[in-house]
Motif scaffolding. Structure first.
Motif, PDB file in Angstrom:
ATOM      1  N   ASN A 187     -79.559 -30.564 -46.407  1.00  0.00           N
ATOM      2  CA  ASN A 187     -79.292 -31.092 -44.983  1.00  0.00           C
ATOM      3  C   ASN A 187     -78.382 -29.743 -44.218  1.00  0.00           C
ATOM      4  O   ASN A 187     -77.540 -30.195 -43.260  1.00  0.00           O
ATOM      5  CB  ASN A 187     -78.462 -32.124 -45.115  1.00  0.00           C
ATOM      6  CG  ASN A 187     -79.184 -33.647 -45.402  1.00  0.00           C
ATOM      7  OD1 ASN A 187     -79.807 -33.973 -44.297  1.00  0.00           O
ATOM      8  ND2 ASN A 187     -79.144 -33.862 -46.622  1.00  0.00           N
ATOM      9  N   MET A 188     -78.781 -28.408 -44.757  1.00  0.00           N
ATOM     10  CA  MET A 188     -78.299 -27.534 -43.758  1.00  0.00           C
ATOM     11  C   MET A 188     -79.135 -26.894 -42.676  1.00  0.00           C
ATOM     12  O   MET A 188     -78.398 -26.186 -41.831  1.00  0.00           O
ATOM     13  CB  MET A 188     -78.080 -26.324 -44.833  1.00  0.00           C
ATOM     14  CG  MET A 188     -77.118 -26.587 -46.110  1.00  0.00           C
ATOM     15  SD  MET A 188     -75.570 -26.966 -45.749  1.00  0.00           S
ATOM     16  CE  MET A 188     -75.320 -28.464 -45.822  1.00  0.00           C
ATOM     17  N   ALA A 196     -89.032 -25.696 -44.390  1.00  0.00           N
ATOM     18  CA  ALA A 196     -87.832 -24.870 -44.701  1.00  0.00           C
ATOM     19  C   ALA A 196     -87.894 -24.687 -46.264  1.00  0.00           C
ATOM     20  O   ALA A 196     -88.384 -25.581 -46.948  1.00  0.00           O
ATOM     21  CB  ALA A 196     -86.313 -25.324 -44.285  1.00  0.00           C
ATOM     22  N   LEU A 197     -87.278 -23.590 -46.926  1.00  0.00           N
ATOM     23  CA  LEU A 197     -87.205 -23.369 -48.174  1.00  0.00           C
ATOM     24  C   LEU A 197     -85.967 -24.060 -48.600  1.00  0.00           C
ATOM     25  O   LEU A 197     -85.034 -23.278 -48.650  1.00  0.00           O
ATOM     26  CB  LEU A 197     -87.247 -22.192 -48.562  1.00  0.00           C
ATOM     27  CG  LEU A 197     -88.583 -21.115 -48.243  1.00  0.00           C
ATOM     28  CD1 LEU A 197     -88.447 -19.768 -48.373  1.00  0.00           C
ATOM     29  CD2 LEU A 197     -89.828 -22.090 -48.766  1.00  0.00           C
ATOM     30  N   PHE A 198     -85.589 -25.507 -48.938  1.00  0.00           N
ATOM     31  CA  PHE A 198     -84.585 -26.077 -49.197  1.00  0.00           C
ATOM     32  C   PHE A 198     -83.863 -25.485 -50.404  1.00  0.00           C
ATOM     33  O   PHE A 198     -82.560 -25.519 -50.286  1.00  0.00           O
ATOM     34  CB  PHE A 198     -84.767 -27.335 -49.246  1.00  0.00           C
ATOM     35  CG  PHE A 198     -85.451 -28.227 -48.068  1.00  0.00           C
ATOM     36  CD1 PHE A 198     -84.500 -28.350 -46.955  1.00  0.00           C
ATOM     37  CD2 PHE A 198     -86.716 -28.453 -47.843  1.00  0.00           C
ATOM     38  CE1 PHE A 198     -85.137 -29.124 -45.629  1.00  0.00           C
ATOM     39  CE2 PHE A 198     -87.297 -29.200 -46.837  1.00  0.00           C
ATOM     40  CZ  PHE A 198     -86.509 -29.225 -45.558  1.00  0.00           C
ATOM     41  N   THR A 203     -75.285 -23.728 -49.768  1.00  0.00           N
ATOM     42  CA  THR A 203     -74.616 -24.530 -49.494  1.00  0.00           C
ATOM     43  C   THR A 203     -72.947 -24.232 -49.074  1.00  0.00           C
ATOM     44  O   THR A 203     -72.634 -23.057 -49.310  1.00  0.00           O
ATOM     45  CB  THR A 203     -74.440 -25.893 -50.654  1.00  0.00           C
ATOM     46  OG1 THR A 203     -73.784 -24.986 -51.809  1.00  0.00           O
ATOM     47  CG2 THR A 203     -75.691 -26.060 -51.128  1.00  0.00           C
ATOM     48  N   VAL A 204     -72.141 -25.138 -48.680  1.00  0.00           N
ATOM     49  CA  VAL A 204     -70.793 -24.968 -48.218  1.00  0.00           C
ATOM     50  C   VAL A 204     -70.302 -24.529 -49.742  1.00  0.00           C
ATOM     51  O   VAL A 204     -69.397 -23.411 -49.773  1.00  0.00           O
ATOM     52  CB  VAL A 204     -70.140 -25.817 -47.932  1.00  0.00           C
ATOM     53  CG1 VAL A 204     -68.741 -25.733 -47.428  1.00  0.00           C
ATOM     54  CG2 VAL A 204     -70.840 -26.428 -46.329  1.00  0.00           C
ATOM     55  N   PHE A 335     -75.927 -27.542 -37.407  1.00  0.00           N
ATOM     56  CA  PHE A 335     -76.910 -27.166 -38.619  1.00  0.00           C
ATOM     57  C   PHE A 335     -77.349 -25.927 -38.858  1.00  0.00           C
ATOM     58  O   PHE A 335     -78.084 -25.426 -38.118  1.00  0.00           O
ATOM     59  CB  PHE A 335     -78.177 -28.389 -38.697  1.00  0.00           C
ATOM     60  CG  PHE A 335     -77.684 -29.803 -38.698  1.00  0.00           C
ATOM     61  CD1 PHE A 335     -77.588 -30.192 -39.773  1.00  0.00           C
ATOM     62  CD2 PHE A 335     -77.907 -30.385 -37.634  1.00  0.00           C
ATOM     63  CE1 PHE A 335     -77.023 -31.362 -39.971  1.00  0.00           C
ATOM     64  CE2 PHE A 335     -77.599 -31.712 -37.590  1.00  0.00           C
ATOM     65  CZ  PHE A 335     -77.274 -32.537 -38.834  1.00  0.00           C
ATOM     66  N   PRO A 336     -76.169 -25.239 -39.622  1.00  0.00           N
ATOM     67  CA  PRO A 336     -76.407 -23.647 -39.470  1.00  0.00           C
ATOM     68  C   PRO A 336     -77.464 -23.004 -40.088  1.00  0.00           C
ATOM     69  O   PRO A 336     -77.701 -21.897 -40.026  1.00  0.00           O
ATOM     70  CB  PRO A 336     -74.893 -23.403 -40.382  1.00  0.00           C
ATOM     71  CG  PRO A 336     -74.405 -24.671 -40.388  1.00  0.00           C
ATOM     72  CD  PRO A 336     -75.355 -25.716 -40.350  1.00  0.00           C
TER      73      PRO A 336
END
Length: 529
Positions: A187-188, A196-198, A203-204, A335-336
């Motif tokens: 969910n970025m 997208a290449l999840f 991540t944060v 959403f960065p």
């Protein structure tokens, strides 16, 4: 109101235009000859091709415009050149041509424009010009592009609150990272990132680790799911990417774990808000607050007395009245994207000074919507500085003010604006005047400020907005540095469509505003002769 940005795109050389789904004056845009031919081609001089939105032609059937053959002919005659997926052109134009519902000239026009576009793209020379796997392997997700993505996302963040300069954080002590978006690759990106290449998104948590190394300790807890309703969460979160896994523990258990982490931490970073597919197409909601289960977690964290930084993920304006009143620091990161964690860490620890500004007004609550800066006055506007007056345009339970106005965004440094100076108090048709301010960085950090220019037409032949954005400049200033920022104002900046749909600038008095957002700006006056 709506055509000006599209006219600017055409003037800048746009090669294709997509017809919208909505109707204009009772006619779907896909079938509007006035819009697609009279305005776009005859008035604006557009030479490219027009494509429908996905199944835009058959969707006119549900609008009540006729069967597939009828709406396909309507679109062709309106000036549509390419039918995206609908297959109305493919399946009906031969019959419509025979029945003289369309002409061969219209079909030839559409074919010619599509073929010209392919020729200009070089597809006749090399049909597979953009299908090079070797190029893709070198360019997709390479280090240079990821660095650019990191820089762009950090530039977009909007600092909404920073009480007592909680931010930037120190790289020391113990940091509690809590929330459903703390370690969430899926969910970025935001909506419509279906390719997208999840698994490669930062991540944060990973971004904090990359920034801190061994300088500080990080403790983590999920704290909550996105939504309390497991069925709704699965339906909305996993639309395009099924990698998100729900925590099956109760809300109480998850908050209890989060509070244990908070108790051991010097500062809490709460990563909350919306999932990627909570906003965007087919994702409307009637409640624009942070989801209740997350808000319960946030309230519990606030009660600890520890400094809390809310890192807010969202694709829409949210109602954040409670958060504004109770959370010391709020950083809206939207959403960065693929470099989310790294760009968030860059801003949280001060490597990048936030400089983003809101491109939409944030209301106090959903009942204020629609709420926007460029509104028109009523006949009984509320007096400036007043909260309520009987028989005026206001609410009984909340002020008219937005929570955060259009163009709002804080910085780690502070900026001071001088009064507005005009090169002349009278603008003559065909000429221009200059409006300028001296901008000073009065804080301790180097920073960037978006200087915004607004204009108000005080008297018009039709009612005019109280303020309209006419220009902006993003300016970099060292700590202690000052610069003069100037805007050129011409007759074209004062034009609008009158009741006869003529684009005109009417002589009279105007106000010009220059400032840090649509609310906080210095004013001056001039007249158009």
């Amino acid at each position: 109101t709506y055509t000006l940005p599209y006219k600017a795109a055409v003037d800048a050389g746009a090669a294709s235009i997509m017809a919208s789904f909505n109707e204009v004056d009772g006619i779907p845009a896909t079938g509007s000859k006035w819009l697609m031919t009279e305005v776009l081609r005859n008035q604006w001089g557009f030479k490219g091709f027009v494509v429908t939105d996905y199944t835009g032609i058959p969707e006119m059937i549900a609008h009540g415009m006729g069967d597939l053959q009828t709406v396909s002919a309507l679109a062709m005659n309106a000036g549509i050149d390419m039918d995206m997926v609908g297959e109305g052109f493919l399946g009906t134009l031969k019959k419509s041509l025979a029945e003289k519902k369309v002409s061969i000239n219209e079909i030839n026009r559409a074919c010619r424009l599509v073929l010209q576009a392919k020729y200009k793209l070089g597809l006749f020379t090399d049909p597979y010009k953009f299908c090079d796997p070797a190029r893709a392997e070198k360019e997709v997700f390479n280090a240079e592009n990821r660095q650019i993505a990191r820089e762009i996302s950090a530039e977009s963040f909007v600092l909404l609150k920073n009480k007592n300069n909680v931010l930037p954080l120190k790289k020391s002590g113990t940091i509690g990272l809590i929330g459903p978006l703390a370690d969430n690759t899926a969910n970025m990106y935001g909506t419509w990132s279906v390719a997208a290449l999840f698994d490669k998104s930062v991540t944060v948590l990973q971004g904090l680790k990359n920034a801190l190394g061994n300088d500080a300790k990080i403790l983590t807890a999920r704290g909550s799911n996105f939504l309390a309703d497991s069925v709704a969460e699965h339906r909305y979160v996993n639309v395009h990417n099924p990698t998100y896994k729900r925590d099956t523990r109760s809300e109480e258990e998850m908050i209890k774990e989060a509070l244990k982490v908070a108790d051991k931490s010097d500062v809490i970073i709460a990563t909350m808000g919306e999932g990627s597919e909570f906003t965007g197409e087919a994702s409307s909601v009637t409640d624009i607050q942070i989801p209740e289960t997350q808000k319960n977690l946030l309230k519990a964290l606030a009660k600890t007395g520890k400094p809390v930084v809310l890192v807010l993920f969202t694709g829409r304006p949210l109602a954040l009245k409670w958060e504004e009143e109770n959370i010391p620091a709020i950083l809206n990161v939207w959403f960065p994207g693929s470099e989310a964690g790294n760009s968030i860490a860059d801003v949280l620890f001060g490597k990048v000074n936030p400089s983003g500004k809101l491109s939409a007004t944030f209301p106090q609550n959903v009942g204020q919507v629609p709420l926007y800066y460029a509104h028109k006055n009523t006949g009984r506007p509320l007096a400036e500085g007043k909260w309520f007056e009987k028989f005026r345009s206001n609410y009984l339970d909340v002020s008219n003010d937005p929570l955060y106005p259009f163009g709002f965004g804080l910085s780690y440094t502070t900026f001071n604006y001088s009064d507005v100076k005009l090169s002349a108090n009278t603008l003559t048709k065909g000429k221009s005047i200059t409006a300028s301010v001296t901008l000073s960085n009065t804080g301790k950090y180097d920073g960037k400020e978006v200087v915004q220019l607004y204009i108000r037409d005080l008297v018009g032949s039709i009612t005019r907005p109280v303020k309209e954005l006419k220009g902006f400049q993003k300016v970099s200033l060292k700590a202690g540095e000052s610069k003069t920022i100037s805007f050129n104002i011409s007759e074209n900046d004062l034009k609008f469509y009158n009741s006869d749909l003529k684009f005109v600038a009417e002589p009279g008095d105007f106000q010009v505003f220059i400032g840090t957002n649509s609310r906080d700006a210095k004013a001056a006056s001039f007249s158009l002769k």
